[in-house]
Design an enzyme around this catalytic site. Structure first.
Site, mmCIF file in Angstrom:
data_model
loop_
_atom_site.group_PDB
_atom_site.id
_atom_site.type_symbol
_atom_site.label_atom_id
_atom_site.label_comp_id
_atom_site.label_asym_id
_atom_site.label_seq_id
_atom_site.Cartn_x
_atom_site.Cartn_y
_atom_site.Cartn_z
ATOM 1 N N LYS A 71 7.252 -10.728 -3.256
ATOM 2 C CA LYS A 71 8.680 -10.448 -3.461
ATOM 3 C C LYS A 71 9.478 -11.468 -2.636
ATOM 4 C CE LYS A 71 7.630 -5.472 -3.682
ATOM 5 N NZ LYS A 71 7.403 -5.012 -5.041
ATOM 6 N N THR A 121 3.901 -6.435 0.343
ATOM 7 C CA THR A 121 3.469 -7.265 -0.776
ATOM 8 C C THR A 121 3.672 -8.706 -0.331
ATOM 9 O OG1 THR A 121 5.694 -7.197 -1.685
ATOM 10 C CG2 THR A 121 4.112 -5.635 -2.595
ATOM 11 N N ASP A 154 6.388 -0.047 5.556
ATOM 12 C CA ASP A 154 6.099 -0.777 4.313
ATOM 13 C C ASP A 154 7.247 -1.764 4.113
ATOM 14 O OD1 ASP A 154 5.863 -1.690 1.752
ATOM 15 O OD2 ASP A 154 5.511 0.276 0.840
ATOM 16 N N GLU A 182 -17.356 -9.079 -0.473
ATOM 17 C CA GLU A 182 -17.046 -7.810 0.218
ATOM 18 C C GLU A 182 -17.308 -7.968 1.706
ATOM 19 O OE1 GLU A 182 -19.201 -4.601 -1.505
ATOM 20 O OE2 GLU A 182 -18.010 -4.599 -3.327
ATOM 21 N N TYR A 237 -18.010 -13.273 -5.055
ATOM 22 C CA TYR A 237 -17.929 -11.928 -4.466
ATOM 23 C C TYR A 237 -17.953 -12.061 -2.962
ATOM 24 C CZ TYR A 237 -17.613 -7.700 -7.165
ATOM 25 O OH TYR A 237 -17.111 -6.637 -7.862
ATOM 26 N N ARG A 266 1.012 -12.815 -6.157
ATOM 27 C CA ARG A 266 1.027 -11.357 -6.321
ATOM 28 C C ARG A 266 -0.099 -10.772 -5.469
ATOM 29 N NH1 ARG A 266 3.672 -8.196 -9.340
ATOM 30 N NH2 ARG A 266 4.915 -10.013 -9.845
HETATM 31 N N1 PLP Z 1 5.877 -0.749 -1.525
HETATM 32 C C1 PLP Z 1 7.158 -0.964 -1.855
HETATM 33 C C2 PLP Z 1 8.223 -0.635 -0.850
HETATM 34 C C3 PLP Z 1 7.488 -1.484 -3.101
HETATM 35 O O1 PLP Z 1 8.777 -1.668 -3.442
HETATM 36 C C4 PLP Z 1 6.448 -1.784 -4.007
HETATM 37 C C5 PLP Z 1 6.706 -2.353 -5.358
HETATM 38 O O2 PLP Z 1 7.608 -2.227 -6.011
HETATM 39 C C6 PLP Z 1 5.130 -1.525 -3.639
HETATM 40 C C7 PLP Z 1 4.879 -1.021 -2.388
HETATM 41 C C8 PLP Z 1 3.998 -1.751 -4.590
HETATM 42 O O3 PLP Z 1 3.666 -3.067 -4.737
HETATM 43 P P1 PLP Z 1 2.631 -3.520 -5.866
HETATM 44 O O4 PLP Z 1 3.345 -3.445 -7.168
HETATM 45 O O5 PLP Z 1 2.231 -4.891 -5.467
HETATM 46 O O6 PLP Z 1 1.458 -2.564 -5.796
#
Ligand code: PLP
Length: 488
Positions: free
Chosen positions: A283, A280, A251, A76, A74, A289
């Site tokens: 990808k 993420t 994002d 945190e 743990y 992950r």
């Molecule tokens: N943001 C975007 C632009 C995405 O395409 C995705 C996933 O498909 C996510 C966030 C979410 O990612 P996660 O599945 O790891 O929560």
């Protein structure tokens, strides 16, 4: 001849094989069905033409860094400031992951704890809201920390924060659920509005976006996408955000690998332009992950409170794997990989267009292609299923103003990060475009109820399907996945 998969150095292939085989032996001893499923998964992945734009193949080093006792701890808090004792090794891996991420992306601050992309976005929303509350210039005088607020303050704040606004890309033009889609928590936490693309070109309509921002005055302007095949001008996005006093959040979950690999630079690199960037790591970035937040120094302390404000305890074993993946992405060969991802997507797009397919925006500048399959007389769902039967894995996706909605859709999203890792190049992409076109031409909707064609049922000639599946398998045989790893 197949090019080698670059993320398995030849000198470690034998060790990786021993490590995976031994790990499965140990698991098999306790629950053989789990060991069997893990073993079957590598074979499934080896056997499929994986064109899902959000998937990839992590290296053995990344995978192995996750399977260990860091998982038991743990931790945190953040490195050096934990709510638990005995975190020195977690501090090491978290600090290394953050250091590599900062260097890789040229960011002032990196927070590597988010468990996924959605969690990273929640951390970012929390950070921007709490910065707003605590900033003397923007928020409530005298409040230094949200923790200092009394009950009365919270009641008022709930009303205030509940009225904050988010402007993000609409789901049907390529945005993500968490960019303010009404049924998602982002669309419920925030008073939301969307921007979209120009119906004539499929490109982001920056003039309309600017007009909406001026009128709506969002707290957060979200840029980034899940299914937009073109570049986004983040310099322009920041200009619009500044004009209306918004924080620009990007994002980059989908295209982080292209940023890391220096294919997206200048106006198209979000990091120098946005105050906060989420991602993420699994990808196009080809890590484990997980999620990541990068930000300016002013937001750092707010972002660092992600755990325990928004997130559960950090996944220390995954942070270790993130450190390994970011270290890999800092190597020169990752830039070559990122460029090949885009070259492959362009070759795939050109191959489809040449055969008469319709692509949203007419092509691609990144790692994905969005094909509108209505010209083949199919829904996205039928196309996705017929392709899968033929050994080609894609996923259905809405196209802008989709008459078939988000369930059946009219589109199929096709991405190149995974097959590029496997070593396939532009010649193979052209051949794959031919296979996709052959399947879609050979598929017809089954009759539905009331004389209208079904949106889900379809007919596909067995011989055509088997021929394509055979050709897909032959193609993959030339590009072994995880060469040297033999679990049989
Ligand atoms: N943001 C975007 C632009 C995405 O395409 C995705 C996933 O498909 C996510 C966030 C979410 O990612 P996660 O599945 O790891 O929560």
């Amino acid at each position: 001849m197949a090019s080698p998969v670059t993320h398995i150095p030849a000198n470690t292939a034998a060790s990786a094989n021993t490590a995976f085989r031994s790990a499965l032996d140990v698991v098999r001893e306790v629950e053989p069905r789990v060991a069997a499923a893990i073993g079957a998964e590598i074979e499934d992945q080896r056997a499929s033409l994986k064109l899902i734009a959000s998937e990839n193949y992590a290296s053995p080093a990344v995978l192995l860094a996750m399977g260990n006792w860091l998982s038991d701890k743990y931790a945190e808090g953040t490195a050096g400031r934990r709510f638990y004792a005995g975190c020195r090794n977690v501090d090491t891996v978290e600090s290394l992951a953050a250091e590599h991420a900062r260097a890789l992306f040229g960011a002032q601050h990196a927070y590597v704890q988010p468990h996924s992309g959605i969690d990273a976005n929640l951390v970012a929303f929390w950070a921007v809201l709490s910065q707003r509350v605590e900033s003397p210039a923007l928020g409530r005088a005298g409040v230094r920390q949200v923790n200092d607020l009394g009950e009365q303050d919270w009641a008022e704040l709930r009303r205030e924060l509940g009225n904050q606004r988010m402007l993000g890309m609409s789901l049907d033009t390529g945005g993500h659920l968490t960019h303010g889609f009404r049924p998602n928590i982002s669309g419920k936490m925030f008073d939301q509005r969307s921007y979209g693309t120009d119906p004539a070109t499929g490109l982001i309509d920056y003039a309309a976006l600017r007009a909406t921002a001026r009128e709506f005055r969002p707290l957060i302007l979200v840029a980034g996408y899940s299914a937009y095949p073109r570049l986004v001008n983040f310099r322009l996005m920041r200009e619009i955000a500044d004009e209306v006093g918004a924080t620009l959040m990007v994002d980059m979950a989908h295209f982080a690998g292209l940023v890391a690999g220096k294919v997206l630079t200048g106006d198209f690199d979000p990091v120098p332009h946005a105050q906060i960037v989420t991602s993420t790591t699994h990808k196009s970035l080809r890590g484990p992950r997980g999620g990541l937040v990068l930000c300016d120094s002013e937001l750092a302390e707010h972002v660092d409170r992600g755990c325990p404000m928004v997130l559960g305890g950090p996944l220390s074993h995954v942070m270790a794997a993130k450190a390994v993946a970011f270290a890999e992405a800092r190597r020169p060969e990752f830039q070559d990989y990122a460029q090949r991802v885009v070259d492959n997507a362009k070759a795939l797009a050109e191959g489809l267009l040449r055969r008469g397919a319709t692509l949203v925006t007419g092509g691609t500048d990144n790692h994905l292609v969005l094909a509108d399959v209505s010209g083949y007389g199919l829904t996205g769902r039928q196309a996705e299923a017929a392709l899968l039967d033929s050994g080609i894995v894609t996923n259905r996706n809405a196209v802008p103003q989709d008459p078939n909605g988000a369930w059946y859709t009219s589109g199929v999203r096709i991405g190149t990060p995974a097959l590029t890792t496997r070593g396939l190049g532009t010649a193979e992409m052209d051949e794959i475009a031919g296979l996709i076109d052959t399947v879609l031409r050979g598929t017809t909707p089954a009759p539905g109820s009331g004389g209208t064609p079904s949106k889900a049922g379809y007919r596909l000639d067995d011989a055509l399907r088997d021929g394509v599946a055979k050709r897909a398998a032959d193609l993959l045989a030339g590009f072994p996945l995880y060469p040297g790893i033999d679990l049989a």
